[in-house]
Design an enzyme around this catalytic site. Structure first.
Site, mmCIF file in Angstrom:
data_model
loop_
_atom_site.group_PDB
_atom_site.id
_atom_site.type_symbol
_atom_site.label_atom_id
_atom_site.label_comp_id
_atom_site.label_asym_id
_atom_site.label_seq_id
_atom_site.Cartn_x
_atom_site.Cartn_y
_atom_site.Cartn_z
ATOM 1 N N SER A 40 0.852 -1.185 0.000
ATOM 2 C CA SER A 40 0.000 0.000 0.000
ATOM 3 C C SER A 40 0.891 1.240 0.000
ATOM 4 C CB SER A 40 -0.946 -0.050 1.197
ATOM 5 O OG SER A 40 -1.985 0.890 1.058
ATOM 6 N N LYS A 60 -22.240 16.665 7.108
ATOM 7 C CA LYS A 60 -21.208 16.798 8.135
ATOM 8 C C LYS A 60 -21.101 15.565 9.028
ATOM 9 C CE LYS A 60 -18.009 19.306 10.006
ATOM 10 N NZ LYS A 60 -16.796 19.664 9.249
#
Length: 280
Positions: A92, A144
């Site tokens: 990764s 949010k």
């Protein structure tokens, strides 16, 4: 380049641990902690090479990119070739760092790849419902509270995070294709799924250039008298905080030790989870 019979010096950087995640004993690998050492490595010797040893399961995509670009900028400015050596794992973000190298080598048992993006978490909405707990959240902005673990998962939140992941994944793929141009030997749907492989398979796929270690390769290139000079990264983590004198510490740091310990513990668990994906 060298004097009195001594061999050429090759600076060595060690990028070890999760990227961007701090643990109790060390800071997360980030440009902030690595920048000074990277610059010193490219200035430490007239030998036209810098070696980087990587042992990382990944982590922050942003910090991986920042370190990658700093290495490439300095390599080009100083006209030096970068040799990367994978230890236990370069996966990764760890592989993102590896492609900063002009040539990449690994041990036969190294784990390489995992060219993908992952997001994971937990959902506690059913648990708090059984406990009779009411979650109260007030936001300015309808998105949010996306992916709030104490609320039921919403399809639009999942699609939003997947869109972000696709963007980040595309950047990662582009970097690998650019840096390994002409060497990749497998189809995109094989290389970029997030899968990881042992070094021999990574070599077959063109993700690395050979099976070797830093000392063996540097001797092949620069002779038996070559000297490897490790350039240490900036120290940090819990031990450095404990050593720091009260007069040097800020008020906030002195008044929040319990919170800092909790944050360190959470980071340590996250880091452990990253390593465990690769059986380490």
């Amino acid at each position: 380049m060298w004097f009195f019979g001594q061999g050429p010096v090759v600076p060595v950087l060690r990028f070890s641990g999760p990227i961007g995640m701090s643990t109790p004993l060390r800071p997360g690998l980030s440009l902030g902690h690595a920048a000074s050492a990277i610059e010193k490595a490219f200035e430490a010797s007239k030998t036209p090479a810098v070696a980087i040893v990587i042992n990382s399961p990944g982590g922050s995509a942003v910090q991986s990119s920042l370190i990658f670009h700093r290495v490439r900028q300095l390599a080009e400015e100083n006209k030096k070739k970068v040799y990367v050596f994978c230890e236990d794992v370069a996966a990764s973000g760890g592989y993102y760092l590896a492609v900063a190298g002009d040539e990449i080598y690994a041990d036969a048992s190294s784990i390489v790849g995992s060219i993908g993006v992952i997001f994971s978490g937990f959902g506690f909405d059913k648990a708090i419902e059984k406990l009779g707990i009411e979650r109260r959240v007030y936001t300015a902005g309808t998105a949010k509270d996306s992916l709030d673990p104490f609320r039921p998962e919403r399809p639009e939140d999942v699609e939003r995070i997947k869109a972000v992941q696709r963007d980040v994944h595309d950047v990662f793929i582009g970097v690998v294709k650019e840096r390994r141009a002409g060497r990749l030997a497998a189809a995109d749907n094989e290389l970029f799924t997030g899968a990881f492989w042992s070094a021999p398979k990574a070599l077959e796929y063109g993700l690395i250039d050979g099976i070797s270690d830093v000392r063996t390769k540097m001797r092949e290139l620069f002779g038996e008298k070559v000297r490897l000079k490790v350039v240490p990264l900036e120290k940090g983590g819990l031990l450095s905080r404990l050593r720091r004198s009260p007069s040097a510490a800020g008020y906030e740091e002195l008044t929040r030790p319990r919170l800092a310990f909790a944050e360190d513990l959470i980071s340590a668990v996250e880091a452990r989870a990253l390593w465990s994906r690769f059986g380490l």
